[in-house]
Design an enzyme around this catalytic site. Structure first.
Site, PDB file in Angstrom:
ATOM      1  N   ASP A  83      -5.544  -3.183  -4.952  1.00  0.00           N
ATOM      2  CA  ASP A  83      -5.521  -1.836  -5.534  1.00  0.00           C
ATOM      3  C   ASP A  83      -4.074  -1.341  -5.638  1.00  0.00           C
ATOM      4  O   ASP A  83      -3.823  -0.238  -6.137  1.00  0.00           O
ATOM      5  CB  ASP A  83      -6.423  -0.859  -4.765  1.00  0.00           C
ATOM      6  CG  ASP A  83      -6.048  -0.729  -3.313  1.00  0.00           C
ATOM      7  OD1 ASP A  83      -5.097  -1.414  -2.871  1.00  0.00           O
ATOM      8  OD2 ASP A  83      -6.700   0.056  -2.598  1.00  0.00           O
ATOM      9  N   SER A  84      -3.113  -2.202  -5.242  1.00  0.00           N
ATOM     10  CA  SER A  84      -1.710  -1.928  -5.553  1.00  0.00           C
ATOM     11  C   SER A  84      -1.504  -1.909  -7.062  1.00  0.00           C
ATOM     12  O   SER A  84      -0.450  -1.481  -7.542  1.00  0.00           O
ATOM     13  CB  SER A  84      -0.786  -2.967  -4.890  1.00  0.00           C
ATOM     14  OG  SER A  84      -1.276  -4.279  -5.125  1.00  0.00           O
ATOM     15  N   ASP A 110      -9.891  -5.951  -4.279  1.00  0.00           N
ATOM     16  CA  ASP A 110      -9.911  -4.748  -3.437  1.00  0.00           C
ATOM     17  C   ASP A 110     -11.001  -3.801  -3.900  1.00  0.00           C
ATOM     18  O   ASP A 110     -11.076  -3.483  -5.099  1.00  0.00           O
ATOM     19  CB  ASP A 110      -8.571  -4.015  -3.540  1.00  0.00           C
ATOM     20  CG  ASP A 110      -7.686  -4.259  -2.346  1.00  0.00           C
ATOM     21  OD1 ASP A 110      -8.214  -4.534  -1.248  1.00  0.00           O
ATOM     22  OD2 ASP A 110      -6.458  -4.183  -2.512  1.00  0.00           O
ATOM     23  N   GLU A 149      -1.459  -5.495   7.936  1.00  0.00           N
ATOM     24  CA  GLU A 149      -0.288  -4.993   7.205  1.00  0.00           C
ATOM     25  C   GLU A 149       0.618  -4.179   8.115  1.00  0.00           C
ATOM     26  O   GLU A 149       0.157  -3.259   8.826  1.00  0.00           O
ATOM     27  CB  GLU A 149      -0.773  -4.128   6.007  1.00  0.00           C
ATOM     28  CG  GLU A 149       0.384  -3.582   5.191  1.00  0.00           C
ATOM     29  CD  GLU A 149      -0.044  -3.048   3.809  1.00  0.00           C
ATOM     30  OE1 GLU A 149      -1.213  -3.226   3.415  1.00  0.00           O
ATOM     31  OE2 GLU A 149       0.815  -2.442   3.146  1.00  0.00           O
TER      32      GLU A 149
END
Ligand code: KIV
Length: 271
Positions: A51-52, A90, A189
């Site tokens: 979803d980046s 995502d 992350e």
């Protein structure tokens, strides 16, 4: 011989075998057909339709605005290119946090309309019910802990997570919970390398780090960051393999010059 050379299609099963064999997993994001074709042919194991895309494709400040339909468009384009890589998509913000029934129908839409192989979801105990419901429909789930960008407004900042004992302990517990629930892999992350190593060792499922140091089972980066297409984002964990921003800009400047000076097209470039 490594899996990299033997395997026709990377599956979730192949990833767990890679962990057993101590072979590192290489994962990158992609959001479109052309880029996915290049990285698939280059031997990437997992392509994440992250979803980046909200940041690097659509230009939003956070990952929150991207919609399920937009993610499906990106994922279907990537799947058409990926011959060998496992494609993970995502689940966008708002499609699984509310209730597990809605989570399942979002995951089913992703799988049916894109042909992807798995979904990724951010969070631990708080989304357990949604994860279990999706898994019970036979859809593989990759977990995501540590800095979870969909919760940026709760964190207030993109700094390293789980440095304090309490948050580190919650991350250890969430990682175990995700494994027990049936997730096939876990992204961690921006957390301390030592904690990421400890969690990786305690789990049977592979862990993929981004800003989580070397003691994990694989690494992931956002393709626009590692190719140097984005410029303003330079966290310590990011290794840039190219400076495509400058290269593309230079090529475009040359094109503009050639068009304006009537150098392009020349005799061999016309009919
Ligand atoms: O959306 C994304 O690109 C991600 C990676 C940073 C892991 O979730």
């Amino acid at each position: 011989m490594s899996y990299h050379n033997q395997v026709r299609r990377i599956t979730t099963h192949v990833l767990s075998e890679m962990k057993l064999r101590n072979e590192k997993i290489a994962m990158l994001t992609a959001y479109d057909f052309s880029m996915a074709r290049i990285i698939d042919a280059a031997g990437i194991d997992v392509i994440l339709v992250g979803d980046s895309a909200s940041n690097v494709m659509a230009g939003y400040e956070t990952t929150l605005p991207i919609t399920l339909n937009e993610m499906i468009y990106h994922a279907a384009s990537v799947v058409r290119a990926a011959k060998r890589s496992l494609v993970v998509v995502d689940m966008p913000f708002g499609t699984y946090q509310g209730n597990s029934k809605e989570a399942l129908s979002s995951a089913i839409r992703i799988m049916k309309e894109t042909g992807a192989h798995a979904v990724k979801m951010e969070g631990g105990a708080e989304i357990r019910e949604s994860i279990e419901r999706i898994l019970s429909a036979g859809i593989p789930v990759m977990g995501h802990l540590g800095l979870t960008p969909q919760s940026i407004h709760k964190f207030g900042t993109y700094v390293v997570r789980a440095k304090e004992a309490e948050e580190a302990q919650k991350l250890r517990e969430d990682a175990k919970l995700l494994e027990e629930a049936g997730c096939f892999a876990l992204v961690m992350e921006k957390i301390p390398a030592k904690l990421a190593g400890e969690v990786s060792e305690s789990l049977k499922i592979p862990t993929i780090g981004i800003g989580a140091g070397p003691y994990v089972d694989g690494q992931v980066l956002v393709i626009h960051d590692m190719l140097g297409i984005t410029q303003e984002f330079s966290p310590r964990f990011l290794r840039r393999y190219h400076n495509l921003y400058t290269e593309i800009q230079g090529a475009v400047q040359n094109y503009v010059k050639d068009v304006r000076s009537n150098d392009f097209p020349n005799e061999s470039e016309m009919y």
